[in-house]
Design a protein around this motif. Structure first.
Motif: not given
Length: 355
Positions: A103-113, A115-120, A139-143, A346-352
């Motif tokens: 799910i978070y990988k899909k959200i990150n793809t949406i942010i990239e595609n 061109k999201i400036d910020y996500a709240d 409650s802090f899983s997003i971290l 800065n996210n985990v999906f950029n971490n190989k």
């Protein structure tokens, strides 16, 4: 393991509610009515929420709004954040981790595609399982996925399991005295809910709309959002309360509701009146509403958030601070809402190593 995503475009309220009940642990901010109300507040918002299915069974929901303007592209419902994704807590840990990652990988793809400036994002502590409860689990899983800024804002909750005498004793002394003032006895309070007729709902929402405009001195909410309020009252997901003095309506309070167990004061306004102080009328109305939900066996009533200082990206007006602090008069228990802003990419999906 077959994972499938389903956009909400063709999902009606009945299906949405059914899926939420199967997933469990959802908040007011995952519901069809709340998400679609936010979408109706601004024509620049696109609803890109999606459900996640595992072997054709609903197991997660990501309520997402895409807001585009001349200045920014944001993952939000304009001024309202998206609630963090809801995931069935009864999944085995390995499966839950896989679903959450996906799910978070899909959200990150949406942010990239997009061109999201910020996500709240937001985490709200009132959740519905077999019953309504306060819950901060995960409650802090997003971290785990995004490097975010964090704000925590206290909000006041009234436990409606208490009897009316206990609730009244918890009021601030000045408010306890104020609500007993004889000047309020000639006021009439109208209740507009799912038991009201179509014509009554239309008429009284239009009255609330007029009070809102008189208070704000401008249109601050779209016409579509008022129409959605009408539908919400019809389907039982909200109620409207108005105070009338003689022939003049002088204040309203619109409350959103979750499963007939949790209510939250969502919008409130009053007009200047010769005989009543602005805040006192509103407090008198809210005290009536608290007692109303207590008698209907609701579990919690959320009075509202308390603001003291600007925090990171959240700039709090003096009016918000005054109103927020004044809500402490109801003597509720304080629990925080958590807010997250992701903007540095800065996210985990950029971490190989993680991938």
């Amino acid at each position: 393991m077959s994972i499938e995503f389903k956009n909400v475009d063709n999902i009606n309220k009945t299906e949405w509610d059914k899926y939420l009940n199967e997933i469990g642990g959802f908040s007011l901010y995952h519901t069809y009515d709340q998400v679609n109300f936010y979408v109706k507040t601004n024509e620049n918002i696109k609803n890109i929420s999606f459900f996640c299915f595992l072997d054709q069974k609903p197991i997660a929901l990501a309520p997402l709004g895409l807001t585009k303007s001349n200045k920014f592209n944001t993952l939000s419902f304009n001024q309202y954040p998206c609630h963090v994704p809801l995931i069935n807590k009864n999944l085995i840990p390995r499966t839950k981790r896989k679903i959450e990652d996906t799910i978070y990988k899909k959200i990150n793809t949406i942010i990239e595609n997009e061109k999201i400036d910020y996500a709240d994002f937001l985490y709200h502590p009132i959740v519905k399982n077999e019953k309504i409860q306060l819950n901060y689990e995960n409650s802090f899983s997003i971290l785990k996925y995004f490097d975010v800024k964090i704000n925590s804002i206290n909000s006041s909750y009234i436990n409606l399991d208490n009897n009316e005498i206990t609730l009244e004793n918890r009021l601030q002394k000045s408010l306890r005295k104020e609500i007993k003032n004889k000047i309020y006895q000639k006021l009439k309070i109208e209740i507009i809910d799912k038991n009201s007729s179509f014509d009554e709902i239309n008429r009284f929402v239009e009255i609330a709309k007029k009070i809102h405009f008189q208070n704000a001195k401008k249109e601050t909410r779209s016409l579509n959002s008022w129409e959605f309020i009408k539908r919400g009252i019809q389907n039982g997901s909200s109620s409207l309360f108005l105070i009338k003095e003689n022939s003049e309506y002088i204040a309203y309070l619109w409350c959103t509701e979750l499963s007939n167990l949790f209510a939250s004061g969502a919008s409130q306004a009053s007009v200047k009146n010769e005989f009543y102080y602005n805040n006192s009328v509103r407090f008198y109305l809210e005290w009536f509403v608290i007692k109303f939900y207590q008698k209907k066996k609701f579990k919690f009533y959320e009075v509202g958030q308390h603001y003291y200082f600007n925090q990171n990206w959240m700039k709090i007006s003096d009016k918000q601070k005054r109103i927020g602090i004044s809500k402490l008069k109801f003597g509720g228990t304080i629990y925080p809402r958590h807010y997250f802003r992701y903007e540095n990419k800065n996210n985990v999906f950029n971490n190989k190593e993680y991938i």
